[in-house]
Motif scaffolding. Structure first.
Motif, mmCIF file in Angstrom:
data_model
loop_
_atom_site.group_PDB
_atom_site.id
_atom_site.type_symbol
_atom_site.label_atom_id
_atom_site.label_comp_id
_atom_site.label_asym_id
_atom_site.label_seq_id
_atom_site.Cartn_x
_atom_site.Cartn_y
_atom_site.Cartn_z
ATOM 1 N N LEU A 258 0.846 -1.598 0.364
ATOM 2 C CA LEU A 258 -0.067 -0.235 0.189
ATOM 3 C C LEU A 258 0.907 1.192 -0.123
ATOM 4 O O LEU A 258 0.588 2.030 -0.975
ATOM 5 N N ILE A 259 2.325 1.582 0.837
ATOM 6 C CA ILE A 259 2.760 2.536 0.911
ATOM 7 C C ILE A 259 3.438 2.570 -0.564
ATOM 8 O O ILE A 259 3.357 4.015 -0.925
ATOM 9 N N ASN A 260 4.143 1.326 -0.710
ATOM 10 C CA ASN A 260 5.076 1.268 -2.227
ATOM 11 C C ASN A 260 3.397 2.479 -3.376
ATOM 12 O O ASN A 260 4.090 2.818 -4.259
ATOM 13 N N PHE A 261 2.419 1.375 -3.650
ATOM 14 C CA PHE A 261 1.902 1.908 -4.071
ATOM 15 C C PHE A 261 1.108 3.060 -4.531
ATOM 16 O O PHE A 261 1.317 3.931 -5.146
ATOM 17 N N VAL A 262 1.042 3.593 -3.347
ATOM 18 C CA VAL A 262 0.378 5.171 -3.151
ATOM 19 C C VAL A 262 1.728 6.617 -3.071
ATOM 20 O O VAL A 262 1.868 6.701 -4.229
ATOM 21 N N ALA A 263 3.222 5.624 -2.987
ATOM 22 C CA ALA A 263 4.462 7.097 -3.107
ATOM 23 C C ALA A 263 4.474 6.812 -4.863
ATOM 24 O O ALA A 263 4.650 8.028 -4.995
ATOM 25 N N SER A 264 4.544 5.459 -5.109
ATOM 26 C CA SER A 264 4.458 5.271 -6.826
ATOM 27 C C SER A 264 3.618 6.560 -7.559
ATOM 28 O O SER A 264 3.603 7.021 -8.237
ATOM 29 N N ASN A 265 1.316 6.925 -7.079
ATOM 30 C CA ASN A 265 1.103 7.511 -7.712
ATOM 31 C C ASN A 265 1.003 8.794 -7.871
ATOM 32 O O ASN A 265 0.824 9.654 -7.558
#
Length: 807
Positions: free
Chosen positions: A203-210
């Motif tokens: 979730l952290i990586n997905f949000v950071a990526s977007n």
């Protein structure tokens, strides 16, 4: 391929792991600064490296990447066909086309190629899924593609029961879903996808990526080993983006509301216009439309534009039958007519300026020098605060006409207003537009007439400003003539400031005494003294005669005036410091020729002395000194508005009881001088050889001839004192002697003004010697030698010296 397993023992050089977070923000992280004492198994592998631009790949995240470089396309095809993972490193500078090792960050993500698609434009698009973070330990190949030795980086996760971390994850999920709902550009399915993510790290990586962040900031997030810290920073950026989104939506809503209001107003105005078309009343609307078009072309400030639009809206709402309608219309038209920030370009041709000044005016060297100085400074500096000059001198010396010459020399517009007899402050500042028939002040009206904001502005007869029940105009002039205040000159009609700092104000005055001290302090006073006979002859030849010939339709062949004839007119028909009366006399002689020429009569073209007397009448007796060998008659020198004059002070003794009287239309100051003179003589009678009993046996009477002419001032002090002593001693003074100076009870002679005019008067009267105060010596020697020629000057300090020299 697995090469080696090793254990690395990192030294702790910080007190807590929070000290480490600000330091691990760079692409190249040295092992010595790692603030965590752990044992990590690092698998060293050799892997193909893909350099990407404008994207940072996070573990677990699936992203599409378009490859355009040939070597990148080959690398992707080979890896996809062999089903090998690749390392993805981001370029530091996205503008570099062929990056080298130093152009890449050292930390990236190992990715698996899910799909490879060939696009019609020749590029290749791949779908990548991040798997694990890695760090480059050594770059072993650069061409044809990058190949590097890497170690895998382990994410340090917090405890499962860390309540702060769990709350952070919930907050990230909540704000992410809000962002999706509030941003209409994002698909609504995104919120469903976020809410169904179970893995906290993903979730952290997905949000950071977007997140809408720069590449540097995303790279910093990727490089955090501590998942909690990555979550904190992601939450911070997410919160900022959410706040920006709220602000954008508010602005968008406000703009939409304003647009709706404008559309509503437009619709209503169109309806009003249609109704007026039916009624046949469109002139009003056309007038407003013309004003709007003119306002768009004006070079004025935002504040001025705002004021104009405010008054225009008020004008639109006003019924044409109302009295305020005309006032508002005049206000708007005046605003549009004013030359806001419109300036004429100054001419810096100093030779041309000097030629114009020499051509238009004879003499006046100090004035011409001051103007050339001003032009020289502004030419060198490029910008200069305009001076405020006051030409001070008797009538007819060319003060007003000099303003025109200055305007011509500078290539500026010329405007003039006469202040003589002005007794209403509103004439300067304007009337408030609440009154019917309100008008702006004369200052702004003249600026409008000039058409530029930097004209040469002549304020004529500033010493004759009056004072009435409507205020003091001299006080209103304080702001106009103060360089520190006139940048924002406030006119009551305009109700806003106007910049007058670029205007060259030139005031003229015949006398400085009536001018308010504060007003006088703001001006640079230039003394313009009277002309000598020689100067008047030159002025007549070069200016007055050609001007009168032109005005009366004659040429230089129709009438000829010689030097002797001009000199006779000056000495026998004019008694002035200037040349105004002289011009009238010349005009009369020219008209004599014009009349005879028009009637085709024969006349004498070369005017002789007899013809001058025939045309101008009997000559006046010239102002010559008369030798009186009578005690009590002394010649003094006086200054008047018309220039210098000689005056006779007469005193006589009559038997009586010591009374004192004075006649001759004298002012209070002159009476005081007579009183001081008598008191001083009584106190020092022994020095002068006067018997004390005479003061009680005789009455003293003083008379100043020409009783119809008012006379005042302290400069006749020594003349009155000498006259009284002459009467008491019964001795006549030396012939061809004149004097001027103020006396004190201490027996001192103090300086007086108007020295040049007084010397010219003495020369006209054939005076040979003049007594002056020692302190006036500097004034005498400042006058050209030509004016002083033929006169002996005696500079004294004490009264006794005057008496010793006079008899």
């Amino acid at each position: 391929m697995l090469l080696q397993n090793r254990f690395v023992d990192y030294e702790s050089i910080f007190e807590s792991e929070t000290d480490l977070f600000p330091l691990i923000c760079k692409g190249n992280i040295e092992e010595k600064i790692l603030n965590y004492k752990v044992k990590v198994t690092e698998t060293i592998e050799i892997i193909e490296i893909l350099s990407v631009r404008n994207v940072v790949l996070f573990p677990g995240v699936v992203i599409p990447i378009t490859a355009g470089r040939k070597k990148s396309i080959k690398l992707l095809k080979d890896a996809y066909s062999a089903d090998n993972p690749i390392g993805v490193l981001t370029q530091k500078d996205l503008n570099i086309e062929n990056p080298q090792e130093k152009d890449l960050y050292y930390i990236g993500t190992v990715a698996k190629i899910l799909k490879l698609l060939k696009m019609p434009d020749g590029t290749t698009t791949v779908i990548l899924q991040g798997q694990s973070r890695f760090k480059v330990t050594k770059m072993i190949q650069i061409e044809p593609s990058f190949k590097a030795e890497i170690i895998y980086l382990k994410d340090e996760k917090p405890d499962k029961e860390d309540k702060e971390y769990l709350a952070l994850i919930d907050s990230i999920k909540e704000i992410s879903i809000k962002l999706v709902h509030e941003n209409h550009n994002l698909p609504s399915e995104s919120s469903f996808a976020i809410s169904n993510i179970e893995s906290q790290s993903f979730l952290i990586n997905f949000v950071a990526s977007n997140l809408n962040l720069e590449i540097k900031e995303k790279q910093i997030l990727l490089e955090y080993d501590f998942v909690k810290q990555r979550a904190i920073e992601t939450f911070r950026f997410l919160t900022l983006e959410h706040q920006q989104m709220i602000l954008k939506n508010e602005i968008k809503s406000r703009v939409k509301k304003e647009m709706d209001q404008q559309q509503k107003e437009y619709f209503l105005n169109q309806q009003i216009k249609a109704i007026k078309e039916e009624l046949g009343d469109l002139s009003y609307e056309k007038e407003i439309e013309e004003m709007k078009v003119k306002s768009y072309k004006k070079n004025w400030s935002k504040e001025t534009q705002k004021q104009f639009e405010k008054e225009l809206r008020k004008f639109q709402r006003t019924n044409p039958q109302m009295p305020e309608y005309t006032v508002l219309r005049n206000y708007l038209e005046f605003m549009l007519d004013l030359p806001w920030q419109t300036y004429s370009k100054d001419s810096f041709d100093l030779k041309r300026a000097h030629q114009i000044l020499e051509k238009d005016h004879f003499g006046l060297e100090k004035v011409k020098e001051r103007i050339i100085e001003y032009l020289s400074v502004i030419k060198l500096k490029g910008d200069l605060r305009s001076p405020i000059i006051c030409f001070y001198g008797p009538p007819g010396v060319g003060k007003t006409s000099l303003g025109k010459s200055i305007a011509s020399a500078l290539n500026r517009k010329y405007v003039r207003i006469s202040l003589g007899g002005l007794n209403d402050e509103a004439e300067i500042r304007g009337h408030r537009k609440t009154y019917i028939g309100a008008m702006p002040g004369r200052i702004l009206q003249s600026i409008k007439k000039a058409g530029t904001s930097n004209p040469v502005f002549v304020l004529d007869e500033i010493d004759k400003l009056g004072m009435g029940n409507q205020g003091n105009p001299a006080s209103a002039m304080l702001e106009v003539l103060d360089p520190e205040q006139n940048k924002e000159f406030y006119d009551n009609f305009m109700e806003m400031g106007y910049d007058l700092s670029k205007v060259i104000f030139i005031a003229t005055a015949n006398s400085l005494y009536p001018i308010h001290m504060a007003l006088l302090d703001r001006m640079e006073v230039i003394d313009m003294t009277g002309y000598t006979v020689e100067e008047k002859i030159e002025i007549s030849k070069k200016h007055l005669i050609p001007k009168q010939l032109k005005e009366n339709g004659l040429t230089s062949k129709d009438i000829i005036l010689g030097v002797k004839q001009i000199e006779k007119i000056i000495e026998n028909y004019t008694r002035e410091s200037g040349v105004r009366s002289l011009e009238k006399k010349i005009s009369k002689i020219v008209r004599y020729a014009a009349k005879n020429l028009a009637m085709k009569k024969k006349y004498l073209k070369r005017i002789n002395l007899a013809k001058i007397e025939e045309v101008l009448g009997p000559p006046q007796e010239p102002e010559k000194y008369e030798v009186y060998k009578i005690p009590g008659i002394v010649t003094g020198l006086a200054w008047t508005i018309g220039g210098g004059e000689i005056i006779y002070i007469e005193s006589t003794l009559l038997k009586g009881k010591g009374n004192f009287s004075i006649t001759g239309n004298v002012g209070n100051v002159m009476k005081e001088s007579a009183t001081i003179a008598l008191k001083y003589i009584k106190a020092h009678h022994q020095e002068f050889g006067i018997n004390e009993k005479m003061f009680e046996m005789y009455n003293l009477h003083i008379h100043v001839p020409e009783g119809a002419v008012p006379k005042d001032g302290p400069s006749a002090g020594i003349t009155i004192l000498t006259s009284i002593i002459s009467s008491f001693l019964k001795k006549a003074i030396r012939p061809y002697l004149a004097m001027t100076g103020e006396i004190t009870l201490r027996g001192k002679i103090i300086p007086v003004g108007g020295i040049k005019e007084k010397i010219l008067a003495a020369k006209r009267a054939n005076i040979k010697e003049i007594i002056l105060s020692k302190d006036n010596q500097k004034d005498v020697f400042a006058i050209p030698k030509a004016y002083r020629k033929g006169i002996k000057f005696n500079f004294i300090r004490k009264i006794i010296e005057v008496i010793n020299y006079s008899f």
